[in-house]
Design an enzyme around this catalytic site. Sequence first.
Site, PDB file in Angstrom:
ATOM      1  N   ASP A  27      32.029  33.734  35.998  1.00  0.00           N
ATOM      2  CA  ASP A  27      31.231  33.801  37.223  1.00  0.00           C
ATOM      3  C   ASP A  27      30.374  35.065  37.173  1.00  0.00           C
ATOM      4  O   ASP A  27      30.392  35.774  36.164  1.00  0.00           O
ATOM      5  CB  ASP A  27      32.150  33.822  38.459  1.00  0.00           C
ATOM      6  CG  ASP A  27      32.979  35.108  38.554  1.00  0.00           C
ATOM      7  OD1 ASP A  27      32.880  35.970  37.655  1.00  0.00           O
ATOM      8  OD2 ASP A  27      33.730  35.261  39.538  1.00  0.00           O
ATOM      9  N   ASP A  42      29.710  38.534  39.554  1.00  0.00           N
ATOM     10  CA  ASP A  42      30.246  39.260  40.713  1.00  0.00           C
ATOM     11  C   ASP A  42      29.288  40.362  41.168  1.00  0.00           C
ATOM     12  O   ASP A  42      28.784  41.120  40.339  1.00  0.00           O
ATOM     13  CB  ASP A  42      31.583  39.920  40.340  1.00  0.00           C
ATOM     14  CG  ASP A  42      32.571  38.948  39.732  1.00  0.00           C
ATOM     15  OD1 ASP A  42      33.203  38.203  40.495  1.00  0.00           O
ATOM     16  OD2 ASP A  42      32.711  38.927  38.490  1.00  0.00           O
ATOM     17  N   ASP A  68      30.401  35.435  43.077  1.00  0.00           N
ATOM     18  CA  ASP A  68      31.222  36.100  44.097  1.00  0.00           C
ATOM     19  C   ASP A  68      30.459  37.275  44.684  1.00  0.00           C
ATOM     20  O   ASP A  68      29.894  38.079  43.937  1.00  0.00           O
ATOM     21  CB  ASP A  68      32.530  36.657  43.478  1.00  0.00           C
ATOM     22  CG  ASP A  68      33.524  35.561  43.121  1.00  0.00           C
ATOM     23  OD1 ASP A  68      33.400  34.454  43.662  1.00  0.00           O
ATOM     24  OD2 ASP A  68      34.416  35.842  42.298  1.00  0.00           O
TER      25      ASP A  68
HETATM   26  P1  ATP Z   1      35.093  36.871  34.210  1.00  0.00           P
HETATM   27  O1  ATP Z   1      34.059  37.246  33.223  1.00  0.00           O
HETATM   28  O2  ATP Z   1      36.022  35.820  33.699  1.00  0.00           O
HETATM   29  O3  ATP Z   1      34.541  36.537  35.538  1.00  0.00           O
HETATM   30  P2  ATP Z   1      36.038  39.209  35.556  1.00  0.00           P
HETATM   31  O4  ATP Z   1      36.730  40.429  35.090  1.00  0.00           O
HETATM   32  O5  ATP Z   1      34.680  39.380  36.148  1.00  0.00           O
HETATM   33  O6  ATP Z   1      36.009  38.182  34.358  1.00  0.00           O
HETATM   34  P3  ATP Z   1      36.845  38.088  38.103  1.00  0.00           P
HETATM   35  O7  ATP Z   1      37.926  37.103  38.380  1.00  0.00           O
HETATM   36  O8  ATP Z   1      35.452  37.644  38.408  1.00  0.00           O
HETATM   37  O9  ATP Z   1      37.025  38.493  36.574  1.00  0.00           O
HETATM   38  O10 ATP Z   1      37.192  39.391  38.916  1.00  0.00           O
HETATM   39  C1  ATP Z   1      36.420  40.567  38.882  1.00  0.00           C
HETATM   40  C2  ATP Z   1      37.119  41.675  39.621  1.00  0.00           C
HETATM   41  O11 ATP Z   1      37.157  41.407  41.001  1.00  0.00           O
HETATM   42  C3  ATP Z   1      38.575  41.868  39.190  1.00  0.00           C
HETATM   43  O12 ATP Z   1      38.800  43.224  38.914  1.00  0.00           O
HETATM   44  C4  ATP Z   1      39.420  41.445  40.361  1.00  0.00           C
HETATM   45  O13 ATP Z   1      40.515  42.311  40.526  1.00  0.00           O
HETATM   46  C5  ATP Z   1      38.462  41.543  41.519  1.00  0.00           C
HETATM   47  N1  ATP Z   1      38.651  40.458  42.475  1.00  0.00           N
HETATM   48  C6  ATP Z   1      38.395  39.155  42.268  1.00  0.00           C
HETATM   49  N2  ATP Z   1      38.637  38.441  43.382  1.00  0.00           N
HETATM   50  C7  ATP Z   1      39.045  39.318  44.318  1.00  0.00           C
HETATM   51  C8  ATP Z   1      39.430  39.231  45.687  1.00  0.00           C
HETATM   52  N3  ATP Z   1      39.429  38.070  46.327  1.00  0.00           N
HETATM   53  N4  ATP Z   1      39.781  40.364  46.319  1.00  0.00           N
HETATM   54  C9  ATP Z   1      39.758  41.527  45.669  1.00  0.00           C
HETATM   55  N5  ATP Z   1      39.410  41.686  44.407  1.00  0.00           N
HETATM   56  C10 ATP Z   1      39.060  40.612  43.725  1.00  0.00           C
HETATM   57 MN    MN Z   2      33.732  37.749  37.096  1.00  0.00          MN
HETATM   58 MN    MN Z   3      34.839  36.805  40.375  1.00  0.00          MN
END
Ligand code: ATP
Ligand code: MN
Ligand code: MN
Length: 371
Positions: free
Chosen positions: A205, A207, A295
């Site tokens: 995703d 963020d 997100d």
């Molecule tokens: P990817 O490339 O697979 O997306 P990512 O490290 O960006 O890997 P994410 O699941 O998008 O993984 O999460 C990014 C960060 O946001 C993580 O550090 C996670 O702890 C934090 N996070 C995700 N969802 C929430 C939430 N609902 N509340 C608080 N923190 C969150």
């Molecule tokens: Mn992510």
């Molecule tokens: Mn995310």
Amino acid sequence: PEAPKPAPVNKVSQYACQRRTTTENNNRIFTDAFEVLAEHYEFNDLQGRCLAFRRAASVLKSLPWAVRCVEATQDLPCLGEHTTAIMKEILQHGRSFEVEKILSDERCRTLKLFTSVFGVGPKTAEKWHRRGLRSFSDVLAEPGIQLNRMQQSGFLHYGDISRAVSRAEARAVGNIIDEAVHVITPNAILALTGGFRRGKEFGHDVDFIVTTAELGKEKSLLINIIDILKKQGLLLFSDYQASTFDISKLPSHRFEAMDHFAKCFLILRLEASLVEGGLQRAEGDSRDWRAVRVDLVSPPVDRYAYTLLGWTGSRMFERDLRRFARMERQMLLDNHALYDKTKKEFLTATTEKDIFDHLGLEYIEPWQRNA
Ligand code: ATP
Ligand code: MN
Ligand code: MN
């Protein structure tokens, strides 16, 4: 005579927040295997074992060298009998039979398949499996299964959102969000977080943190952004969660608790024409758009540094930052604040560096947080 001792090297810390871990992984053959085992234990509700394998994987990811014999790992933290046995298997036979057994395990495969759908967690996957369902068509044909809105979108856009998002696509999404926030306020603050901030080439995703320099104005920000995206016809799905942040309830003592800021989980329609080099697409797919998971989190601006640190990840890095704060500093860290239990006070921070300083940690750059 005894062999000369090798020159002393800096000991690898047991805390991921004291290691520098780039996206370059020299030990993927082992860490991929450990991830399979970790997931297997997670599905079987053995959290301790799951964490042990995630910790071991994280340590190996931080090494600037490839493990060629298990003896080379004897001074490393977080490696136990089981992890070492798996490494031995892989070094000797090129693969681990224990891992292969799990990969061919019907239950594990089904749970992995089901949890790959947006909105389906381990509990739902388990429930479907217990009903004898084994495939998506089983689930969709089963009478009496009520998919929630998120799961419906998950199935509808399954092909697109299970395909990795590229850096170019992430940039294009960033431009769309940037345009939307600046329609709302000139004082907008927008920052890329998550895996792309850590320098990953692909993500599941994209963020972002969005807020405004005027404290309090962030309250309506996400709602307004969602509204604009909807009017532009770009919104395929949105789950908005209003803020439940209450400064008087700080610090939250729950380990790994989600934060209380306003956030939304979106699926956006991304046009190919906006993406330099084109879309990530399945072979034979000639559509000129794809769906992308996005997100957004919107903290009050005085919480910005904590949110940035908390949403940049990786999950293991975050987990160990909190554990380090608690165990080594008698401090409580979460996405909202840092609390010093000895001094009984909150420590203020405007940058991530401030937080590392408060914790007495060397600053670790975002691209070194791929623990
Ligand atoms: P990817 O490339 O697979 O997306 P990512 O490290 O960006 O890997 P994410 O699941 O998008 O993984 O999460 C990014 C960060 O946001 C993580 O550090 C996670 O702890 C934090 N996070 C995700 N969802 C929430 C939430 N609902 N509340 C608080 N923190 C969150
Ligand atoms: Mn992510
Ligand atoms: Mn995310």
